[in-house]
Design an enzyme around this catalytic site. Structure first.
Site, PDB file in Angstrom:
ATOM      1  N   THR A  17      21.894 -56.295 -31.950  1.00 34.26           N
ATOM      2  CA  THR A  17      23.022 -57.226 -32.005  1.00 34.26           C
ATOM      3  C   THR A  17      22.456 -58.610 -32.277  1.00 34.26           C
ATOM      4  O   THR A  17      21.746 -59.169 -31.436  1.00 34.26           O
ATOM      5  CB  THR A  17      23.791 -57.216 -30.684  1.00 34.26           C
ATOM      6  OG1 THR A  17      24.402 -55.929 -30.531  1.00 34.26           O
ATOM      7  CG2 THR A  17      24.879 -58.285 -30.687  1.00 34.26           C
ATOM      8  N   LYS A  66      31.378 -56.661 -34.122  1.00 35.42           N
ATOM      9  CA  LYS A  66      30.905 -56.602 -32.742  1.00 35.42           C
ATOM     10  C   LYS A  66      31.152 -57.919 -32.011  1.00 35.42           C
ATOM     11  O   LYS A  66      31.623 -57.917 -30.868  1.00 35.42           O
ATOM     12  CB  LYS A  66      29.419 -56.249 -32.671  1.00 35.42           C
ATOM     13  CG  LYS A  66      28.937 -56.336 -31.223  1.00 35.42           C
ATOM     14  CD  LYS A  66      27.793 -55.481 -30.838  1.00 35.42           C
ATOM     15  CE  LYS A  66      27.593 -55.598 -29.317  1.00 35.42           C
ATOM     16  NZ  LYS A  66      26.350 -55.027 -28.843  1.00 35.42           N
ATOM     17  N   LYS A  74      24.847 -63.594 -24.172  1.00 38.86           N
ATOM     18  CA  LYS A  74      24.199 -63.560 -25.497  1.00 38.86           C
ATOM     19  C   LYS A  74      25.245 -63.316 -26.595  1.00 38.86           C
ATOM     20  O   LYS A  74      25.266 -64.001 -27.613  1.00 38.86           O
ATOM     21  CB  LYS A  74      23.142 -62.438 -25.523  1.00 38.86           C
ATOM     22  CG  LYS A  74      22.452 -62.267 -26.876  1.00 38.86           C
ATOM     23  CD  LYS A  74      21.720 -60.922 -27.001  1.00 38.86           C
ATOM     24  CE  LYS A  74      21.357 -60.652 -28.460  1.00 38.86           C
ATOM     25  NZ  LYS A  74      20.871 -59.292 -28.705  1.00 38.86           N
TER      26      LYS A  74
END
Lengths: 286, 286
Positions: free
Chosen positions: B87, B162, B237
């Protein structure tokens, strides 16, 4: 049952009509002199209250509910059940419970979700606070006016549940709109965003059931030019109620406050009268 | 298939193991010298890259992904498919696609959701960006490592999907926690709050599937003393990534920014290593 219904506005009128159509003897009163099919009009509030087994009220705010319920309690028969379906502050809801209790009347706070469409179709959800006995007596009426009634706890619990639920709703709608807006700017197709998030950890009622992006997901106000549905100013009202309750009770709800502020700006900048999901358009314009 | 797997951490190791167990010839490399059952260890990164049909990477951040993919592109055979499951920021994802494209390699960005539990069980969801041909070639591997793979669009679309999804998730989790906290302060039973909101317009994955209140709703990290699950610092994050993307692309995501700031404070105040739903406890303490 003999029912008095006070407050025949956009919500109250179809609710009273549904009670009448189900065979109840409904007498209605509204300061605006509204008449509703199947509901006997009363010339005064007292005339709508005297001799009834149940009084239902559907009114705009806590101050009006307090005033009207003072008049109800003064005129009502003993044994009357008083049900307030307005969405108001928890404090006012508890005050009118106390008022009824002092005269020995049973009472329920029973705010609804489902909007004018749910009121007309008899598919509202009632969130109810009050005693078990009062809930048992009111339940048949909830079953007529709605599809579901949840007994949330004692006096005020219905209002508390509603503002907690709607705080989640307001926050998640803004979150979903910001996600579509970010997807736009990243060149990610809205349908792809929907396909991922609606089946993943981003799934929520605001996305899956009431998608704010036109042409994506099931039909929603976004597909009808954002005609409400649930108007932005009503969402602002509910977020105001949750923030007032949070302040009075020392709760930390900073994201809820931010959502309130965003809806306040939206309502002030042309959002009044639009569905609350139309905030997606404003993000795109900002 | 001959597969090189680079990055054998908490996520990468079980993913590589599942590919090996499914009968693929997997060679793995990690700077920490990890060994994984069913995966041949390579002494150098180049040894894990040369002669493979597919290279999969699972790495901590965009800078590392850029460096590793430069090495991959230099050593890989022509026709190799390069899949990055990390990611990372959309910009880095597009940069490594470009890098692969310049050498004629096919590439996919394919971040996952589902955490270490999903990686071990092979039930991850992959959000994938890249060409149709690359997606078709990678699909059998996604089917082994996960339960679902959504082709979101061209290069970078997987990362975009995402971060949009996880921005909704972070916002809605805080909203749900604030609602439980407000319910507490109003004397509304948590179970009643859950019963109303989870079946109403407040329903969302954070409430219905991953309820942050212990003893309420289905079993979740809240019932295991907030052991992650999905750690608060990983949510931070992802919210950082969405805000960086929003700033670079001129998107208005102020509630997303606020959610980021709330998680930053939470991680700094003892939340690191706890599940991201543990923020409910902090509200109660605040």
């Amino acid at each position: 049952m003999k029912i008095g219904f006070i407050g025949l506005g956009n919500m109250g009128a179809p609710m009273a009509k549904n009670l009448g159509e189900a065979g109840h003897d409904v007498t209605g009163f509204d300061t605006a002199g509204v008449t509703v099919e199947g509901v006997s009009p009363a010339a005064t509030m007292e005339a709508a209250v005297e001799g009834q087994e149940v009084i239902v009220t559907m009114l705009p705010n806590g101050a009006i509910v307090r005033t009207v319920h003072e008049a109800i309690v003064a005129a009502a028969d003993p044994e009357t059940l008083v049900i307030d379906c307005s969405t108001i502050d928890v404090e006012s809801a508890r005050a009118v419970h106390d008022l009824a209790g002092e005269k020995g009347l049973m009472s329920l706070d029973a705010p609804v979700s489902g909007g004018t469409g749910g009121a007309a179709a008899g598919t509202l959800t009632f969130m109810v606070g009050g005693s078990d006995a009062a809930f048992a007596k009111g339940r048949p009426l909830f079953d007529i006016m709605g599809a579901k009634a949840v007994h949330c706890g004692p006096a005020g619990a219905g209002q508390a549940a509603k503002i907690c639920n709607n705080m989640i709703l307001g926050i998640s709608m803004i979150g979903v709109c910001e996600a579509f807006h970010l997807a736009d700017r990243l060149g990610l197709d809205r349908q792809a965003m929907f396909d991922v998030a609606s089946t993943s950890s981003g799934s929520c009622w605001s996305l899956n059931t009431y998608c704010p992006a036109p042409g994506v997901g099931p039909e929603s106000p976004a597909d009808r030019d954002y005609r409400p549905g649930f108007a932005a100013e009503l969402m602002l009202k509910d977020l105001d109620l949750s923030q007032t309750a949070a302040e009075k009770n020392g709760a930390a709800t900073e994201l809820g406050r931010h959502a309130r502020d965003i809806y306040e700006r939206f309502v002030g900048a042309g959002g009044r009268g639009k569905d609350f999901s139309a905030i997606l358009e404003r993000l795109g314009a900002g």
